[in-house]
Design a protein around this motif. Structure first.
Motif, PDB file in Angstrom:
ATOM      1  N   GLU A 182     -11.209  -4.080  -0.872  1.00  0.00           N
ATOM      2  CA  GLU A 182     -11.267  -3.532   0.487  1.00  0.00           C
ATOM      3  C   GLU A 182     -12.367  -2.467   0.574  1.00  0.00           C
ATOM      4  O   GLU A 182     -13.181  -2.462   1.503  1.00  0.00           O
ATOM      5  CB  GLU A 182      -9.907  -2.919   0.802  1.00  0.00           C
ATOM      6  CG  GLU A 182      -9.586  -2.697   2.237  1.00  0.00           C
ATOM      7  CD  GLU A 182      -8.150  -2.216   2.371  1.00  0.00           C
ATOM      8  OE1 GLU A 182      -7.973  -1.055   2.778  1.00  0.00           O
ATOM      9  OE2 GLU A 182      -7.220  -2.983   2.058  1.00  0.00           O
ATOM     10  N   GLU A 236     -16.427 -12.092   1.961  1.00  0.00           N
ATOM     11  CA  GLU A 236     -15.641 -13.307   1.822  1.00  0.00           C
ATOM     12  C   GLU A 236     -16.605 -14.491   1.835  1.00  0.00           C
ATOM     13  O   GLU A 236     -17.410 -14.625   2.751  1.00  0.00           O
ATOM     14  CB  GLU A 236     -14.650 -13.414   2.979  1.00  0.00           C
ATOM     15  CG  GLU A 236     -13.708 -14.569   2.856  1.00  0.00           C
ATOM     16  CD  GLU A 236     -12.711 -14.643   3.989  1.00  0.00           C
ATOM     17  OE1 GLU A 236     -12.479 -15.767   4.455  1.00  0.00           O
ATOM     18  OE2 GLU A 236     -12.182 -13.598   4.400  1.00  0.00           O
ATOM     19  N   SER A 238      -6.879  -5.721  -4.670  1.00  0.00           N
ATOM     20  CA  SER A 238      -7.004  -5.844  -3.220  1.00  0.00           C
ATOM     21  C   SER A 238      -7.546  -4.555  -2.613  1.00  0.00           C
ATOM     22  O   SER A 238      -8.449  -4.589  -1.769  1.00  0.00           O
ATOM     23  CB  SER A 238      -5.637  -6.184  -2.620  1.00  0.00           C
ATOM     24  OG  SER A 238      -5.724  -6.278  -1.226  1.00  0.00           O
ATOM     25  N   LYS A 239      -7.018  -3.429  -3.043  1.00  0.00           N
ATOM     26  CA  LYS A 239      -7.484  -2.137  -2.531  1.00  0.00           C
ATOM     27  C   LYS A 239      -8.933  -1.874  -2.921  1.00  0.00           C
ATOM     28  O   LYS A 239      -9.726  -1.373  -2.122  1.00  0.00           O
ATOM     29  CB  LYS A 239      -6.582  -1.017  -3.028  1.00  0.00           C
ATOM     30  CG  LYS A 239      -5.220  -1.048  -2.379  1.00  0.00           C
ATOM     31  CD  LYS A 239      -4.296  -0.004  -2.953  1.00  0.00           C
ATOM     32  CE  LYS A 239      -2.905  -0.144  -2.345  1.00  0.00           C
ATOM     33  NZ  LYS A 239      -1.952   0.761  -2.958  1.00  0.00           N
ATOM     34  N   GLN A 258      -2.698  -7.165  -8.889  1.00  0.00           N
ATOM     35  CA  GLN A 258      -3.472  -7.751  -7.803  1.00  0.00           C
ATOM     36  C   GLN A 258      -3.543  -6.816  -6.600  1.00  0.00           C
ATOM     37  O   GLN A 258      -4.543  -6.805  -5.882  1.00  0.00           O
ATOM     38  CB  GLN A 258      -2.888  -9.109  -7.411  1.00  0.00           C
ATOM     39  CG  GLN A 258      -3.845  -9.935  -6.595  1.00  0.00           C
ATOM     40  CD  GLN A 258      -3.501 -11.390  -6.583  1.00  0.00           C
ATOM     41  OE1 GLN A 258      -2.810 -11.889  -7.456  1.00  0.00           O
ATOM     42  NE2 GLN A 258      -3.998 -12.097  -5.593  1.00  0.00           N
ATOM     43  N   SER A 259      -2.522  -5.995  -6.394  1.00  0.00           N
ATOM     44  CA  SER A 259      -2.576  -5.052  -5.263  1.00  0.00           C
ATOM     45  C   SER A 259      -3.674  -4.007  -5.474  1.00  0.00           C
ATOM     46  O   SER A 259      -4.340  -3.600  -4.525  1.00  0.00           O
ATOM     47  CB  SER A 259      -1.223  -4.377  -5.035  1.00  0.00           C
ATOM     48  OG  SER A 259      -0.908  -3.497  -6.072  1.00  0.00           O
ATOM     49  N   THR A 308     -12.062 -14.631  -7.176  1.00  0.00           N
ATOM     50  CA  THR A 308     -10.842 -14.367  -6.417  1.00  0.00           C
ATOM     51  C   THR A 308     -10.217 -13.066  -6.904  1.00  0.00           C
ATOM     52  O   THR A 308     -10.601 -12.535  -7.945  1.00  0.00           O
ATOM     53  CB  THR A 308      -9.822 -15.498  -6.607  1.00  0.00           C
ATOM     54  OG1 THR A 308      -9.430 -15.530  -7.985  1.00  0.00           O
ATOM     55  CG2 THR A 308     -10.398 -16.852  -6.196  1.00  0.00           C
ATOM     56  N   GLN A 309      -9.231 -12.598  -6.172  1.00  0.00           N
ATOM     57  CA  GLN A 309      -8.505 -11.411  -6.609  1.00  0.00           C
ATOM     58  C   GLN A 309      -7.828 -11.671  -7.943  1.00  0.00           C
ATOM     59  O   GLN A 309      -7.802 -10.796  -8.804  1.00  0.00           O
ATOM     60  CB  GLN A 309      -7.472 -10.998  -5.560  1.00  0.00           C
ATOM     61  CG  GLN A 309      -8.096 -10.402  -4.333  1.00  0.00           C
ATOM     62  CD  GLN A 309      -7.064  -9.844  -3.371  1.00  0.00           C
ATOM     63  OE1 GLN A 309      -5.918  -9.622  -3.725  1.00  0.00           O
ATOM     64  NE2 GLN A 309      -7.486  -9.605  -2.144  1.00  0.00           N
TER      65      GLN A 309
END
Length: 78
Positions: A44, A54, A40-41, A36-37, A24-25
């Motif tokens: 991506e 996923e 996320s990047k 976490q941001s 997971t992130q």
């Protein structure tokens, strides 16, 4: 291009040595010691390059896994 702090890591280190299990992130944020941001990047971009996908969803929590191509690039089978 991956974000500066993550770009310095090898591909294997970038994914925390994960080759078979999902992650997971939050898992990666703890391993990488970044927000976490930022994870996320990075995810991506890794998805865009076809390295992760996923695997499943548990409510709002996404679980990711390496793609077959990424496993081959890391020298892992299965």
């Amino acid at each position: 291009m991956l974000h500066e702090p993550l770009a310095a890591l090898s591909f294997g280190a970038l994914l925390g040595g994960r080759t078979r299990s999902t992650f997971t992130q939050s898992n990666l944020a703890g391993s990488w010691k970044v927000s976490q941001s930022r994870v996320s990047k990075a995810l991506e971009e890794l998805r865009r390059f076809g390295c992760v996908r996923e695997a499943n969803r548990d409510g709002r929590q996404l679980h990711y896994e390496l793609t077959g191509a990424a496993k081959l690039a890391l020298g892992h089978s299965g």
